[in-house]
Design a protein around this motif. Sequence first.
Motif, PDB file in Angstrom:
ATOM      1  N   PRO A 202     -13.872 -55.273  -3.619  1.00  0.00           N
ATOM      2  CA  PRO A 202     -14.875 -55.070  -4.678  1.00  0.00           C
ATOM      3  C   PRO A 202     -14.261 -54.946  -6.068  1.00  0.00           C
ATOM      4  O   PRO A 202     -14.028 -53.843  -6.566  1.00  0.00           O
ATOM      5  CB  PRO A 202     -15.572 -53.769  -4.255  1.00  0.00           C
ATOM      6  N   ARG A 203     -14.022 -56.072  -6.681  1.00  0.00           N
ATOM      7  CA  ARG A 203     -13.489 -56.076  -8.047  1.00  0.00           C
ATOM      8  C   ARG A 203     -14.637 -55.859  -9.031  1.00  0.00           C
ATOM      9  O   ARG A 203     -15.786 -56.170  -8.749  1.00  0.00           O
ATOM     10  CB  ARG A 203     -12.823 -57.408  -8.351  1.00  0.00           C
ATOM     11  N   ASN A 204     -14.273 -55.368 -10.211  1.00  0.00           N
ATOM     12  CA  ASN A 204     -15.249 -55.255 -11.289  1.00  0.00           C
ATOM     13  C   ASN A 204     -15.565 -56.660 -11.804  1.00  0.00           C
ATOM     14  O   ASN A 204     -14.798 -57.603 -11.565  1.00  0.00           O
ATOM     15  CB  ASN A 204     -14.685 -54.380 -12.422  1.00  0.00           C
ATOM     16  N   MET A 205     -16.662 -56.797 -12.512  1.00  0.00           N
ATOM     17  CA  MET A 205     -17.068 -58.129 -12.977  1.00  0.00           C
ATOM     18  C   MET A 205     -16.018 -58.774 -13.884  1.00  0.00           C
ATOM     19  O   MET A 205     -15.925 -59.994 -13.942  1.00  0.00           O
ATOM     20  CB  MET A 205     -18.430 -58.068 -13.679  1.00  0.00           C
ATOM     21  N   ASP A 206     -15.192 -57.979 -14.551  1.00  0.00           N
ATOM     22  CA  ASP A 206     -14.131 -58.533 -15.402  1.00  0.00           C
ATOM     23  C   ASP A 206     -12.856 -58.846 -14.620  1.00  0.00           C
ATOM     24  O   ASP A 206     -11.846 -59.245 -15.189  1.00  0.00           O
ATOM     25  CB  ASP A 206     -13.825 -57.597 -16.577  1.00  0.00           C
ATOM     26  N   GLY A 207     -12.899 -58.643 -13.284  1.00  0.00           N
ATOM     27  CA  GLY A 207     -11.751 -58.945 -12.436  1.00  0.00           C
ATOM     28  C   GLY A 207     -10.818 -57.772 -12.204  1.00  0.00           C
ATOM     29  O   GLY A 207      -9.922 -57.852 -11.370  1.00  0.00           O
ATOM     30  N   SER A 208     -11.006 -56.702 -12.936  1.00  0.00           N
ATOM     31  CA  SER A 208     -10.149 -55.531 -12.752  1.00  0.00           C
ATOM     32  C   SER A 208     -10.513 -54.816 -11.451  1.00  0.00           C
ATOM     33  O   SER A 208     -11.547 -55.084 -10.845  1.00  0.00           O
ATOM     34  CB  SER A 208     -10.291 -54.576 -13.942  1.00  0.00           C
ATOM     35  N   GLU A 209      -9.636 -53.919 -11.048  1.00  0.00           N
ATOM     36  CA  GLU A 209      -9.848 -53.192  -9.805  1.00  0.00           C
ATOM     37  C   GLU A 209      -9.946 -51.704 -10.078  1.00  0.00           C
ATOM     38  O   GLU A 209      -9.120 -51.145 -10.779  1.00  0.00           O
ATOM     39  CB  GLU A 209      -8.711 -53.457  -8.817  1.00  0.00           C
ATOM     40  N   GLY A 210     -10.956 -51.089  -9.485  1.00  0.00           N
ATOM     41  CA  GLY A 210     -11.149 -49.654  -9.617  1.00  0.00           C
ATOM     42  C   GLY A 210     -10.865 -48.953  -8.303  1.00  0.00           C
ATOM     43  O   GLY A 210     -10.170 -49.475  -7.420  1.00  0.00           O
ATOM     44  N   GLU A 211     -11.423 -47.772  -8.158  1.00  0.00           N
ATOM     45  CA  GLU A 211     -11.192 -46.948  -6.976  1.00  0.00           C
ATOM     46  C   GLU A 211     -11.686 -47.621  -5.693  1.00  0.00           C
ATOM     47  O   GLU A 211     -11.023 -47.556  -4.656  1.00  0.00           O
ATOM     48  CB  GLU A 211     -11.892 -45.594  -7.153  1.00  0.00           C
ATOM     49  N   SER A 212     -12.829 -48.288  -5.755  1.00  0.00           N
ATOM     50  CA  SER A 212     -13.361 -48.959  -4.558  1.00  0.00           C
ATOM     51  C   SER A 212     -12.422 -50.057  -4.071  1.00  0.00           C
ATOM     52  O   SER A 212     -12.232 -50.233  -2.870  1.00  0.00           O
ATOM     53  CB  SER A 212     -14.744 -49.554  -4.839  1.00  0.00           C
ATOM     54  N   ALA A 213     -11.833 -50.791  -5.001  1.00  0.00           N
ATOM     55  CA  ALA A 213     -10.895 -51.848  -4.624  1.00  0.00           C
ATOM     56  C   ALA A 213      -9.642 -51.252  -3.983  1.00  0.00           C
ATOM     57  O   ALA A 213      -9.124 -51.790  -2.994  1.00  0.00           O
ATOM     58  CB  ALA A 213     -10.522 -52.689  -5.839  1.00  0.00           C
ATOM     59  N   GLN A 214      -9.163 -50.153  -4.543  1.00  0.00           N
ATOM     60  CA  GLN A 214      -7.994 -49.498  -3.959  1.00  0.00           C
ATOM     61  C   GLN A 214      -8.293 -48.979  -2.556  1.00  0.00           C
ATOM     62  O   GLN A 214      -7.448 -49.074  -1.656  1.00  0.00           O
ATOM     63  CB  GLN A 214      -7.505 -48.369  -4.870  1.00  0.00           C
ATOM     64  N   ASN A 215      -9.513 -48.451  -2.364  1.00  0.00           N
ATOM     65  CA  ASN A 215      -9.927 -48.011  -1.027  1.00  0.00           C
ATOM     66  C   ASN A 215      -9.967 -49.180  -0.056  1.00  0.00           C
ATOM     67  O   ASN A 215      -9.572 -49.048   1.104  1.00  0.00           O
ATOM     68  CB  ASN A 215     -11.287 -47.315  -1.083  1.00  0.00           C
ATOM     69  N   ALA A 216     -10.445 -50.328  -0.516  1.00  0.00           N
ATOM     70  CA  ALA A 216     -10.506 -51.518   0.342  1.00  0.00           C
ATOM     71  C   ALA A 216      -9.091 -51.969   0.712  1.00  0.00           C
ATOM     72  O   ALA A 216      -8.838 -52.355   1.859  1.00  0.00           O
ATOM     73  CB  ALA A 216     -11.265 -52.642  -0.358  1.00  0.00           C
ATOM     74  N   ARG A 217      -8.179 -51.926  -0.229  1.00  0.00           N
ATOM     75  CA  ARG A 217      -6.786 -52.312   0.051  1.00  0.00           C
ATOM     76  C   ARG A 217      -6.165 -51.383   1.102  1.00  0.00           C
ATOM     77  O   ARG A 217      -5.502 -51.837   2.033  1.00  0.00           O
ATOM     78  CB  ARG A 217      -5.949 -52.300  -1.227  1.00  0.00           C
ATOM     79  N   LYS A 218      -6.382 -50.087   0.952  1.00  0.00           N
ATOM     80  CA  LYS A 218      -5.859 -49.120   1.923  1.00  0.00           C
ATOM     81  C   LYS A 218      -6.482 -49.340   3.296  1.00  0.00           C
ATOM     82  O   LYS A 218      -5.791 -49.297   4.316  1.00  0.00           O
ATOM     83  CB  LYS A 218      -6.125 -47.690   1.444  1.00  0.00           C
ATOM     84  N   PHE A 219      -7.798 -49.592   3.316  1.00  0.00           N
ATOM     85  CA  PHE A 219      -8.473 -49.818   4.589  1.00  0.00           C
ATOM     86  C   PHE A 219      -7.948 -51.090   5.254  1.00  0.00           C
ATOM     87  O   PHE A 219      -7.755 -51.128   6.472  1.00  0.00           O
ATOM     88  CB  PHE A 219      -9.995 -49.904   4.404  1.00  0.00           C
ATOM     89  N   ALA A 220      -7.719 -52.140   4.477  1.00  0.00           N
ATOM     90  CA  ALA A 220      -7.204 -53.396   5.023  1.00  0.00           C
ATOM     91  C   ALA A 220      -5.849 -53.173   5.702  1.00  0.00           C
ATOM     92  O   ALA A 220      -5.598 -53.723   6.784  1.00  0.00           O
ATOM     93  CB  ALA A 220      -7.095 -54.450   3.927  1.00  0.00           C
ATOM     94  N   GLU A 221      -4.989 -52.374   5.102  1.00  0.00           N
ATOM     95  CA  GLU A 221      -3.688 -52.069   5.702  1.00  0.00           C
ATOM     96  C   GLU A 221      -3.861 -51.287   7.005  1.00  0.00           C
ATOM     97  O   GLU A 221      -3.179 -51.554   7.996  1.00  0.00           O
ATOM     98  CB  GLU A 221      -2.812 -51.289   4.724  1.00  0.00           C
ATOM     99  N   LEU A 222      -4.761 -50.318   6.994  1.00  0.00           N
ATOM    100  CA  LEU A 222      -5.047 -49.527   8.183  1.00  0.00           C
ATOM    101  C   LEU A 222      -5.606 -50.417   9.295  1.00  0.00           C
ATOM    102  O   LEU A 222      -5.196 -50.327  10.456  1.00  0.00           O
ATOM    103  CB  LEU A 222      -6.047 -48.414   7.827  1.00  0.00           C
ATOM    104  N   LEU A 223      -6.518 -51.313   8.934  1.00  0.00           N
ATOM    105  CA  LEU A 223      -7.123 -52.222   9.899  1.00  0.00           C
ATOM    106  C   LEU A 223      -6.096 -53.199  10.473  1.00  0.00           C
ATOM    107  O   LEU A 223      -6.116 -53.497  11.671  1.00  0.00           O
ATOM    108  CB  LEU A 223      -8.273 -52.976   9.241  1.00  0.00           C
ATOM    109  N   LYS A 224      -5.196 -53.659   9.641  1.00  0.00           N
ATOM    110  CA  LYS A 224      -4.130 -54.551  10.104  1.00  0.00           C
ATOM    111  C   LYS A 224      -3.274 -53.845  11.158  1.00  0.00           C
ATOM    112  O   LYS A 224      -2.952 -54.430  12.202  1.00  0.00           O
ATOM    113  CB  LYS A 224      -3.264 -54.986   8.923  1.00  0.00           C
ATOM    114  N   ALA A 225      -2.945 -52.590  10.911  1.00  0.00           N
ATOM    115  CA  ALA A 225      -2.145 -51.820  11.862  1.00  0.00           C
ATOM    116  C   ALA A 225      -2.922 -51.552  13.157  1.00  0.00           C
ATOM    117  O   ALA A 225      -2.360 -51.642  14.247  1.00  0.00           O
ATOM    118  CB  ALA A 225      -1.710 -50.498  11.230  1.00  0.00           C
TER     119      ALA A 225
END
Length: 144
Positions: free
Chosen positions: A60-83
């Motif tokens: 979930p990137r912001n409309m300007d392409g930047s990343e906020g807290e939700s994007a960081q949560n998604a990245r962490k979850f993706a790593e957890l899911l990969k494991a």
Amino acid sequence: MKILAVDLGMARTGLAVCDEGEVLASPVRVVAQRNRERLAEAVAREAAALAVGQIVVGLPRNMDGSEGESAQNARKFAELLKAQSGLPVELWDERGTTITAHGYLNDTDTRGKKRKAVIDAVAATVILQDYLSFRKNQKNGKRP
């Protein structure tokens, strides 16, 4: 190859899967789970049951392409899911997918409790269909 898409939410997470030919994405279900460890376990079990070869998590990137807290949560979850799953997990820009999902549900006059129950799975379907289009264009030598 079958691919599972994840639309990560705070309380509800939508899942969608495509067919072996990577043509059509379809909603699977919504997982109601706030605990990320348990959610990753549930999604990994679903991936195994569906015999998918890859997982795509909406970023979930912001409309300007930047990343906020939700994007960081998604990245962490993706790593957890990969494991948890042992599968390759890719992040995919999900900007606008919930709006598109609401549009589809408006078109089918899905309202109230039924809408709330399916919106996240429909959003996962939009994420996956977009990802499948990208893959198809890459195979055909087209630039995104």
